[in-house]
Design an enzyme around this catalytic site. Structure first.
Site, PDB file in Angstrom:
ATOM      1  N   ASN A   4      -4.502   1.415  -6.923  1.00  0.00           N
ATOM      2  CA  ASN A   4      -3.463   1.241  -6.050  1.00  0.00           C
ATOM      3  C   ASN A   4      -2.668   0.391  -6.465  1.00  0.00           C
ATOM      4  O   ASN A   4      -2.836  -0.327  -7.108  1.00  0.00           O
ATOM      5  CB  ASN A   4      -3.810   0.220  -4.720  1.00  0.00           C
ATOM      6  CG  ASN A   4      -4.292   0.685  -3.858  1.00  0.00           C
ATOM      7  OD1 ASN A   4      -3.641   1.274  -2.723  1.00  0.00           O
ATOM      8  ND2 ASN A   4      -5.314   0.905  -3.193  1.00  0.00           N
TER       9      ASN A   4
ATOM     10  N   THR B  16       6.771  -1.983 -20.819  1.00  0.00           N
ATOM     11  CA  THR B  16       8.115  -1.521 -19.683  1.00  0.00           C
ATOM     12  C   THR B  16       8.900  -2.420 -19.472  1.00  0.00           C
ATOM     13  O   THR B  16       9.455  -2.668 -19.946  1.00  0.00           O
ATOM     14  CB  THR B  16       7.011  -1.479 -18.228  1.00  0.00           C
ATOM     15  OG1 THR B  16       7.363  -3.186 -17.574  1.00  0.00           O
ATOM     16  CG2 THR B  16       5.403  -1.041 -18.210  1.00  0.00           C
TER      17      THR B  16
ATOM     18  N   ALA C 165       0.978 -15.082  -7.073  1.00  0.00           N
ATOM     19  CA  ALA C 165       0.274 -15.257  -5.626  1.00  0.00           C
ATOM     20  C   ALA C 165       0.240 -13.685  -4.861  1.00  0.00           C
ATOM     21  O   ALA C 165      -1.599 -13.534  -4.817  1.00  0.00           O
ATOM     22  CB  ALA C 165       1.257 -16.083  -4.587  1.00  0.00           C
TER      23      ALA C 165
ATOM     24  N   TYR D 189       5.036 -12.634  -7.328  1.00  0.00           N
ATOM     25  CA  TYR D 189       4.615 -11.891  -7.365  1.00  0.00           C
ATOM     26  C   TYR D 189       2.927 -12.733  -8.194  1.00  0.00           C
ATOM     27  O   TYR D 189       1.547 -11.658  -7.098  1.00  0.00           O
ATOM     28  CB  TYR D 189       5.081 -11.749  -9.190  1.00  0.00           C
ATOM     29  CG  TYR D 189       3.604 -10.219  -9.744  1.00  0.00           C
ATOM     30  CD1 TYR D 189       4.280  -8.903  -9.026  1.00  0.00           C
ATOM     31  CD2 TYR D 189       3.540 -10.499 -11.229  1.00  0.00           C
ATOM     32  CE1 TYR D 189       3.959  -8.276  -9.410  1.00  0.00           C
ATOM     33  CE2 TYR D 189       2.931  -9.474 -11.650  1.00  0.00           C
ATOM     34  CZ  TYR D 189       2.767  -8.071 -10.829  1.00  0.00           C
ATOM     35  OH  TYR D 189       2.642  -6.623 -11.167  1.00  0.00           O
TER      36      TYR D 189
ATOM     37  N   ASP E 279       8.141   4.339   0.758  1.00  0.00           N
ATOM     38  CA  ASP E 279       8.291   3.200   0.539  1.00  0.00           C
ATOM     39  C   ASP E 279       7.574   2.219   1.216  1.00  0.00           C
ATOM     40  O   ASP E 279       7.477   1.912   2.755  1.00  0.00           O
ATOM     41  CB  ASP E 279      10.162   3.146   1.315  1.00  0.00           C
ATOM     42  CG  ASP E 279      10.220   1.268   1.057  1.00  0.00           C
ATOM     43  OD1 ASP E 279       9.179   0.513   0.729  1.00  0.00           O
ATOM     44  OD2 ASP E 279      11.844   1.197   1.496  1.00  0.00           O
TER      45      ASP E 279
ATOM     46  N   GLY F 215      -2.530  -7.106 -19.249  1.00  0.00           N
ATOM     47  CA  GLY F 215      -1.703  -8.580 -19.693  1.00  0.00           C
ATOM     48  C   GLY F 215      -0.168  -7.755 -19.567  1.00  0.00           C
ATOM     49  O   GLY F 215      -0.133  -6.760 -19.083  1.00  0.00           O
TER      50      GLY F 215
END
Length: 260
Positions: free
Chosen positions: A81, A181, A148, A146, A55, A177
Site C-alpha cells: 500500500n 520526489t 493525520a 497528510y 483511482d 523520511g
C-alpha cells in the site's frame, strides 16, 4: 531470508516516486508485479506483468482492484500500500470537504480496504506492507490532513499486526523520511522568504525502494529510511519541536480567518 522471485505483488501508487522505483526494483528481483495508479500511461512504462489503473480516492475502488489483481495473478503474496496524496491547506479552509475526505480515502481507508480484500487471496505466509511517513510525528502546519492520515495508518498497521498474530501473515510498515520526489511537501509549503530551511539532504526514491526490499527479504516489522528519521518517531518531542520551529517560517494565513 525470503526470496522474492516469483512472488505475486500488488503495488499501488506505482506511477512515480517511491512506487515507480519499487516496481522496477521488484521486477529486477524476479517478482511478478501488478502495478496500480491513476496515470495509466506512466504505468505502461514499467516492467510490470499487469497494469491495473485505479483511482483509489473513490470509495469501493480498492476492493475492486484487489479482486482484479488476484484474478490476474492467481492470488496475491504481497500487498504494498504505497498510494498516497497530500493536501496543502489550512484545516480552517477545507474542514471535511471533498478534497480533505478524498485524501483520507487514499491514504487511510484504501490500505485497510485492500488488506481486507487481499487477505482471502493470500497464502498462509503472505505479507501486507503499509507505507506511512515520518510526518506522522512532525505536525507541520498546512500538512495536517497528510500527517493525520499517515499517523492513523501507522496505528492501524500496528493493530493489524497484533490482530494477525495467530497467523503467518506478516505486516510491515515502511516509514520514508525526506525523499527526493517531484512533489516534496517541504518544497511546496509557503515559506517566508521563499525557501525552506536547510535540512538533511533527501534520499532518492531508489534508496527507499532498496530499503523496502531489504525489509521484505529479512522479514522485518518496520523499516525507517533514512535511519536518522527514526528520531522523531521514537522521541515524539523532537518532532513537535521541529514542527514548532518550522511553523514560525510558514505562512499560515487562512482565507476564512480574520487578519490580526
Amino acid at each position: 531470508m525470503t526470496d522474492l522471485r516469483g512472488s505475486r505483488i500488488l503495488l499501488t501508487g506505482a506511477s512515480s516516486g517511491i512506487g515507480r522505483a519499487l516496481a522496477i526494483a521488484l521486477a529486477g528481483h524476479g517478482a511478478r508485479v501488478a502495478v496500480s495508479a491513476r496515470r495509466e500511461p506512466e504505468l505502461r512504462k514499467l516492467p510490470a506483468e499487469h497494469v491495473l489503473p485505479a483511482d483509489l480516492s473513490i470509495r469501493g475502488a480498492a476492493a475492486t482492484l484487489a479482486e482484479r489483481a488476484a484474478h490476474a495473478m492467481g492470488g496475491i503474496d504481497i500487498l504494498i500500500n504505497n498510494a498516497g496524496v497530500s493536501v496543502i491547506a489550512p484545516q480552517s479552509d477545507l474542514g471535511d470537504d471533498d478534497e480533505a475526505r478524498a485524501s483520507f480515502e487514499t491514504n487511510f481507508w484504501t490500505p485497510l480496504a485492500l488488506a481486507r480484500a487481499a487477505l482471502p487471496a493470500m497464502p498462509g505466509n503472505g505479507t501486507i506492507v503499509n507505507v506511512t511517513s515520518t510526518v506522522q510525528s512532525v505536525p507541520l502546519p498546512l500538512l495536517g490532513y497528510y500527517a493525520a492520515s499517515k499517523s492513523a495508518l501507522a496505528q492501524a498497521t500496528r493493530a493489524l499486526r497484533h490482530e494477525l498474530r495467530h497467523t503467518d501473515i506478516r505486516v510491515l510498515e515502511i516509514v520514508p523520511g525526506s525523499t527526493d520526489t517531484p512533489l516534496r511537501d517541504i518544497d511546496l509549503l509557503p515559506w517566508r522568504g521563499g525557501k525552506p530551511p536547510r535540512t538533511f539532504p533527501p534520499v532518492p526514491p531508489e534508496s527507499v525502494a532498496a530499503a523496502t526490499i531489504k525489509a521484505l527479504r529479512k522479514n522485518k516489522q518496520r523499516m525507517v529510511h533514512p535511519a536518522y528519521s527514526l528520531a522523531p518517531l521514537e522521541l515524539p518531542v523532537i518532532g513537535r519541536l521541529v514542527a514548532s520551529i518550522a511553523a514560525r517560517r510558514i505562512r499560515t494565513e487562512s482565507e476564512t480567518l480574520p487578519t490580526p
